[in-house]
Design a protein around this motif. Structure first.
Motif, PDB file in Angstrom:
ATOM      1  N   LEU A  14      -2.223   3.556  16.723  1.00 22.97           N
ATOM      2  CA  LEU A  14      -1.045   4.368  17.021  1.00 22.97           C
ATOM      3  C   LEU A  14      -0.124   4.335  15.803  1.00 22.97           C
ATOM      4  CD1 LEU A  14       0.023   3.379  20.672  1.00 22.97           C
ATOM      5  CD2 LEU A  14      -1.521   5.211  19.943  1.00 22.97           C
ATOM      6  N   THR A  15       0.566   5.454  15.551  1.00 19.39           N
ATOM      7  CA  THR A  15       1.600   5.429  14.502  1.00 19.39           C
ATOM      8  C   THR A  15       2.793   4.631  15.034  1.00 19.39           C
ATOM      9  OG1 THR A  15       2.727   7.377  15.352  1.00 19.39           O
ATOM     10  CG2 THR A  15       0.967   7.761  13.733  1.00 19.39           C
ATOM     11  N   TRP A  16       3.733   4.323  14.147  1.00 21.20           N
ATOM     12  CA  TRP A  16       4.933   3.582  14.578  1.00 21.20           C
ATOM     13  C   TRP A  16       5.666   4.336  15.683  1.00 21.20           C
ATOM     14  CZ3 TRP A  16       6.894   2.982   8.853  1.00 21.20           C
ATOM     15  CH2 TRP A  16       6.036   2.088   8.182  1.00 21.20           C
ATOM     16  N   GLY A  17       5.781   5.660  15.504  1.00 20.81           N
ATOM     17  CA  GLY A  17       6.494   6.479  16.488  1.00 20.81           C
ATOM     18  C   GLY A  17       5.780   6.494  17.833  1.00 20.81           C
ATOM     19  N   GLN A  18       4.452   6.595  17.788  1.00 18.07           N
ATOM     20  CA  GLN A  18       3.676   6.594  19.046  1.00 18.07           C
ATOM     21  C   GLN A  18       3.774   5.239  19.728  1.00 18.07           C
ATOM     22  OE1 GLN A  18      -0.055   7.638  17.259  1.00 18.07           O
ATOM     23  NE2 GLN A  18       0.070   9.791  17.861  1.00 18.07           N
ATOM     24  N   ARG A  19       3.711   4.205  18.925  1.00 15.67           N
ATOM     25  CA  ARG A  19       3.785   2.856  19.480  1.00 15.67           C
ATOM     26  C   ARG A  19       5.144   2.635  20.165  1.00 15.67           C
ATOM     27  NH1 ARG A  19       2.972  -2.603  18.126  1.00 15.67           N
ATOM     28  NH2 ARG A  19       3.841  -3.590  19.964  1.00 15.67           N
ATOM     29  N   ALA A  20       6.207   3.138  19.518  1.00 18.38           N
ATOM     30  CA  ALA A  20       7.561   2.952  20.068  1.00 18.38           C
ATOM     31  C   ALA A  20       7.695   3.669  21.412  1.00 18.38           C
ATOM     32  CB  ALA A  20       8.610   3.472  19.081  1.00 18.38           C
ATOM     33  N   ILE A  21       7.216   4.914  21.487  1.00 17.54           N
ATOM     34  CA  ILE A  21       7.368   5.637  22.759  1.00 17.54           C
ATOM     35  C   ILE A  21       6.413   5.060  23.802  1.00 17.54           C
ATOM     36  CG2 ILE A  21       5.801   7.572  22.173  1.00 17.54           C
ATOM     37  CD1 ILE A  21       9.068   7.911  24.130  1.00 17.54           C
ATOM     38  N   LEU A 172      -1.155   9.756   9.211  1.00 15.34           N
ATOM     39  CA  LEU A 172       0.101   9.013   9.105  1.00 15.34           C
ATOM     40  C   LEU A 172      -0.121   7.539   9.466  1.00 15.34           C
ATOM     41  CD1 LEU A 172       2.920   9.877   8.381  1.00 15.34           C
ATOM     42  CD2 LEU A 172       3.416  10.176  10.821  1.00 15.34           C
ATOM     43  N   ALA A 173      -0.949   7.304  10.502  1.00 14.09           N
ATOM     44  CA  ALA A 173      -1.231   5.928  10.923  1.00 14.09           C
ATOM     45  C   ALA A 173      -1.905   5.166   9.788  1.00 14.09           C
ATOM     46  CB  ALA A 173      -2.117   5.936  12.163  1.00 14.09           C
ATOM     47  N   LEU A 174      -2.780   5.836   9.050  1.00 18.92           N
ATOM     48  CA  LEU A 174      -3.482   5.162   7.947  1.00 18.92           C
ATOM     49  C   LEU A 174      -2.509   4.862   6.807  1.00 18.92           C
ATOM     50  CD1 LEU A 174      -6.831   7.177   8.012  1.00 18.92           C
ATOM     51  CD2 LEU A 174      -6.234   5.062   9.214  1.00 18.92           C
ATOM     52  N   TRP A 175      -1.573   5.821   6.518  1.00 20.37           N
ATOM     53  CA  TRP A 175      -0.570   5.561   5.475  1.00 20.37           C
ATOM     54  C   TRP A 175       0.310   4.372   5.862  1.00 20.37           C
ATOM     55  CZ3 TRP A 175       4.749   5.254   5.382  1.00 20.37           C
ATOM     56  CH2 TRP A 175       5.310   5.110   4.106  1.00 20.37           C
ATOM     57  N   GLN A 176       0.686   4.323   7.126  1.00 20.22           N
ATOM     58  CA  GLN A 176       1.595   3.254   7.551  1.00 20.22           C
ATOM     59  C   GLN A 176       0.967   1.873   7.382  1.00 20.22           C
ATOM     60  OE1 GLN A 176       2.702   4.635  11.490  1.00 20.22           O
ATOM     61  NE2 GLN A 176       4.319   5.954  10.676  1.00 20.22           N
ATOM     62  N   GLU A 177      -0.369   1.829   7.378  1.00 15.50           N
ATOM     63  CA  GLU A 177      -1.046   0.537   7.171  1.00 15.50           C
ATOM     64  C   GLU A 177      -1.308   0.251   5.696  1.00 15.50           C
ATOM     65  OE1 GLU A 177      -4.455   0.107   9.754  1.00 15.50           O
ATOM     66  OE2 GLU A 177      -3.031  -0.702  11.207  1.00 15.50           O
ATOM     67  N   SER A 178      -1.047   1.233   4.828  1.00 13.25           N
ATOM     68  CA  SER A 178      -1.316   1.070   3.392  1.00 13.25           C
ATOM     69  C   SER A 178      -0.205   0.210   2.755  1.00 13.25           C
ATOM     70  CB  SER A 178      -1.337   2.440   2.715  1.00 13.25           C
ATOM     71  OG  SER A 178      -0.005   2.927   2.619  1.00 13.25           O
ATOM     72  N   PRO A 179      -0.392  -0.253   1.505  1.00 15.36           N
ATOM     73  CA  PRO A 179       0.664  -1.041   0.842  1.00 15.36           C
ATOM     74  C   PRO A 179       1.997  -0.297   0.802  1.00 15.36           C
ATOM     75  CG  PRO A 179      -1.388  -1.203  -0.398  1.00 15.36           C
ATOM     76  CD  PRO A 179      -1.634  -0.220   0.710  1.00 15.36           C
ATOM     77  N   ALA A 180       1.983   1.006   0.539  1.00 15.54           N
ATOM     78  CA  ALA A 180       3.246   1.763   0.487  1.00 15.54           C
ATOM     79  C   ALA A 180       3.915   1.782   1.864  1.00 15.54           C
ATOM     80  CB  ALA A 180       2.975   3.189   0.018  1.00 15.54           C
ATOM     81  N   GLY A 181       3.111   1.941   2.903  1.00 13.75           N
ATOM     82  CA  GLY A 181       3.642   1.939   4.261  1.00 13.75           C
ATOM     83  C   GLY A 181       4.213   0.580   4.630  1.00 13.75           C
ATOM     84  N   ARG A 182       3.510  -0.465   4.231  1.00 19.56           N
ATOM     85  CA  ARG A 182       3.994  -1.822   4.537  1.00 19.56           C
ATOM     86  C   ARG A 182       5.299  -2.129   3.803  1.00 19.56           C
ATOM     87  NH1 ARG A 182       3.485  -2.837   9.039  1.00 19.56           N
ATOM     88  NH2 ARG A 182       4.496  -4.794   8.545  1.00 19.56           N
ATOM     89  N   ARG A 183       5.447  -1.567   2.575  1.00 22.70           N
ATOM     90  CA  ARG A 183       6.708  -1.769   1.831  1.00 22.70           C
ATOM     91  C   ARG A 183       7.873  -1.148   2.596  1.00 22.70           C
ATOM     92  NH1 ARG A 183       3.982  -0.936  -2.797  1.00 22.70           N
ATOM     93  NH2 ARG A 183       4.545   1.276  -2.946  1.00 22.70           N
ATOM     94  N   GLN A 184       7.679   0.068   3.098  1.00 22.12           N
ATOM     95  CA  GLN A 184       8.722   0.724   3.887  1.00 22.12           C
ATOM     96  C   GLN A 184       9.032  -0.122   5.126  1.00 22.12           C
ATOM     97  OE1 GLN A 184      10.752   3.416   3.924  1.00 22.12           O
ATOM     98  NE2 GLN A 184      11.379   2.965   6.050  1.00 22.12           N
ATOM     99  N   ALA A 185       7.973  -0.599   5.780  1.00 16.97           N
ATOM    100  CA  ALA A 185       8.162  -1.390   6.997  1.00 16.97           C
ATOM    101  C   ALA A 185       8.935  -2.676   6.698  1.00 16.97           C
ATOM    102  CB  ALA A 185       6.803  -1.722   7.613  1.00 16.97           C
ATOM    103  N   TRP A 186       8.597  -3.301   5.563  1.00 19.00           N
ATOM    104  CA  TRP A 186       9.246  -4.571   5.208  1.00 19.00           C
ATOM    105  C   TRP A 186      10.730  -4.355   4.950  1.00 19.00           C
ATOM    106  CZ3 TRP A 186      12.003  -6.283   1.003  1.00 19.00           C
ATOM    107  CH2 TRP A 186      12.269  -7.652   0.988  1.00 19.00           C
ATOM    108  N   SER A 187      11.050  -3.268   4.238  1.00 23.38           N
ATOM    109  CA  SER A 187      12.441  -2.991   3.905  1.00 23.38           C
ATOM    110  C   SER A 187      13.257  -2.751   5.181  1.00 23.38           C
ATOM    111  CB  SER A 187      12.469  -1.789   2.952  1.00 23.38           C
ATOM    112  OG  SER A 187      13.691  -1.136   3.026  1.00 23.38           O
ATOM    113  N   ALA A 188      12.682  -1.993   6.113  1.00 18.80           N
ATOM    114  CA  ALA A 188      13.387  -1.750   7.376  1.00 18.80           C
ATOM    115  C   ALA A 188      13.518  -3.050   8.170  1.00 18.80           C
ATOM    116  CB  ALA A 188      12.639  -0.695   8.192  1.00 18.80           C
TER     117      ALA A 188
END
Lengths: 424, 78
Positions: A14-21, A172-188
């Motif tokens: 699931l993407t972050w948005g799907q997981r949240a809902i 989008l789900a695959l990007w969110q698991e990539s290093p760039a996606g994890r960087r965004q997640a870490w910052s948030a």
């Protein structure tokens, strides 16, 4: 039945948005039909008369184009993307589209086995006049639904769409698991953690003494005056009416609860990036808006609110698993559950701000009216403000924490605060 | 060149509702021209991608409100 066949199938997280809902749906069940929503598209003049076959073909193409509309919730849960299938369509003659939409959204979706879109065609004679679309929130949020409606309108008019495929939640789900996606997640996540260590544990912590059965009630204030006054404030302070309303709600929460630091969870579109802007999926997630309300003048508070709004918007694009961990850890460390249970959802798609005349605002005050359109058993929050139209402000609250009288007082208090600030 | 490019990014961030020329000529903060916080979020993403920088929203963000401020910030960050 409309048969469709898309380019690929498969499973993805699931993407972050799907997981949240999804988490929210699970917590709200069995009242999770609450999250169903829909759109009615009147067949555009240029596409009339439209036959059932023509409209059905357009809907089939829509399902091929947007993968979220043929994605089920698989075990895990995960995205279970199917490449082909058939969608049942209801055909109703001479019906009120709004009534049909209410029927289509009345029951929760069978997430694992039912396509996340329900469709009805309203006909007059041989002609389809309206297309009624009911969305499962796992497939789309409101802005994604706007994309669907726009695409369907063009398909009805032109028979095809130009431009390449839109961004898909699968990728989008695959990007969110990539290093760039994890960087965004870490910052948030660092922001969520920092604020969770300092904000009050929750906003509404004193029982109201006025619990109702069922406990959840919604009061809706229809107030043109709020709309006009918010516009005047937005123009005067170089901000948006959305920021004016979020700041005013926060100021009033501070006033009624006594908290000097207020935490509100605004629902944020998360469509700021090129790879998310036009995706049909649920991208909207809660951000964390934290405001120190020590300033007494509303104008000063608005200035402080601006950078806080930007931080909240950015924090919304986060991994719900990180947030869950942070909530658990900070709750354990502080020895009490940390959660604002206080959210804000501006559901308007556009806003305009014009410097409205004082007399107009005063005059509009007489048009305000309050209704109680909803009551139910379950809601995973204590205090939810929704904005729609021009302007309906609704407060859905748990009466164990805010009585119906508190709800009414809050809504009229909000009107007074905004109007007085605008007329100052 | 930097200012001109930034003005284009501002314009794109608000779907062209304000032109790059208007951005360059602005004598008031961009927010007063109608650059909303939503448009600012798009602008932040565009600037971060284009110049490979990261904007920290924890500090003073008033530089987002003018093309001069943005240009000075990008020059210092690169």
């Amino acid at each position: 039945m409309i048969a469709f066949s898309g380019a690929r199938s498969g499973t993805a997280p699931l993407t972050w948005g799907q997981r949240a809902i999804w988490d929210t749906i699970e917590r709200t069940a069995p009242d999770d039909h609450y999250f169903n929503f829909g759109r009615v598209l009147e067949v555009p003049r240029g596409a009339r008369p439209a036959s059932v076959a023509h409209v059905s073909r357009g809907i089939g193409l829509l399902l091929e184009r947007h993968e979220s509309l043929r994605t089920l919730v698989g075990p895990g849960p995960c995205q279970d993307l199917r490449d082909r299938g058939e969608l049942a369509v209801r055909i109703v003659a001479d019906a009120d589209p709004a009534e049909i939409l209410a029927e289509l959204t009345a029951n929760a979706f069978a997430y694992a086995s039912e396509w996340p879109l329900r469709v009805a065609l309203v006909t007059r004679g041989d002609e389809v006049t309206h297309v009624v679309l009911a969305f499962c929130h796992m497939a789309s949020d409101g802005l994604g639904a706007e994309e669907v409606v726009r695409d369907l309108r063009l398909l009805l008019l032109r028979g095809r769409l130009q431009g390449g495929a839109p961004p898909q939640p699968f990728d989008l789900a695959l990007w969110q698991e990539s290093p760039a996606g994890r960087r965004q997640a870490w910052s948030a996540a660092s922001y969520w953690e920092r604020e969770h260590r300092r904000m009050p544990p929750t906003m509404f912590h004193v029982p109201s003494g006025g619990a109702e059965l069922p406990p959840i009630w919604r009061g809706t204030l229809n107030s043109p005056a709020i709309d006009l006054a918010a516009q005047r404030l937005a123009v005067r302070h170089g901000t948006s009416t959305s920021t004016v309303l979020l700041t005013a709600v926060s100021a009033l929460v501070a006033e009624v609860t006594g908290h000097e630091t207020v935490a509100v969870l605004p629902i944020v579109s998360n469509r700021f990036r090129a790879d998310t802007r036009t995706a049909v999926t649920t991208l909207s997630q809660e951000g964390l808006f934290v405001l120190d309300v020590e300033k007494s003048r509303f104008a000063d508070l608005l200035a402080t609110a601006h950078p806080a709004v930007l931080r909240a918007y950015r924090s919304a694009y986060h991994d719900p698993a990180d947030r869950e961990r942070i909530v658990a850890e900070t709750s354990r460390d502080r020895g009490t559950p940390i959660h604002p249970y206080c959210c804000f959802n501006d559901m308007r798609f556009t806003e305009q701000a014009v410097d409205r005349d004082e007399a107009l605002i005063r005059q509009a005050l007489s048009e305000s009216s309050l209704t109680w359109p909803l009551s139910q058993e379950q809601l995973n929050c204590r205090f939810c403000v929704h904005l729609s139209g021009a302007m309906q402000v609704s407060l859905t609250a748990d009466t164990r924490w805010l009585s119906r009288q508190d709800i009414e007082r809050f809504l009229f208090g909000l009107e007074r605060l905004i109007v007085e600030a605008a007329l100052r | 060149m930097l200012k001109e490019r930034l003005a284009e990014l501002v314009s794109e961030s608000c779907d062209g509702q304000i032109t790059a020329a208007e951005v360059l000529e602005a004598s008031v903060p961009l927010s007063y021209l109608g650059v909303t916080s939503l448009a600012q979020m798009r602008l932040i993403d565009a600037v971060e991608r284009e110049y490979d920088v990261e904007i920290d929203l924890g500090g003073d963000v008033s530089f987002l409100d003018s093309v001069e401020g943005l240009a000075a910030w990008v020059s210092a960050a690169r």
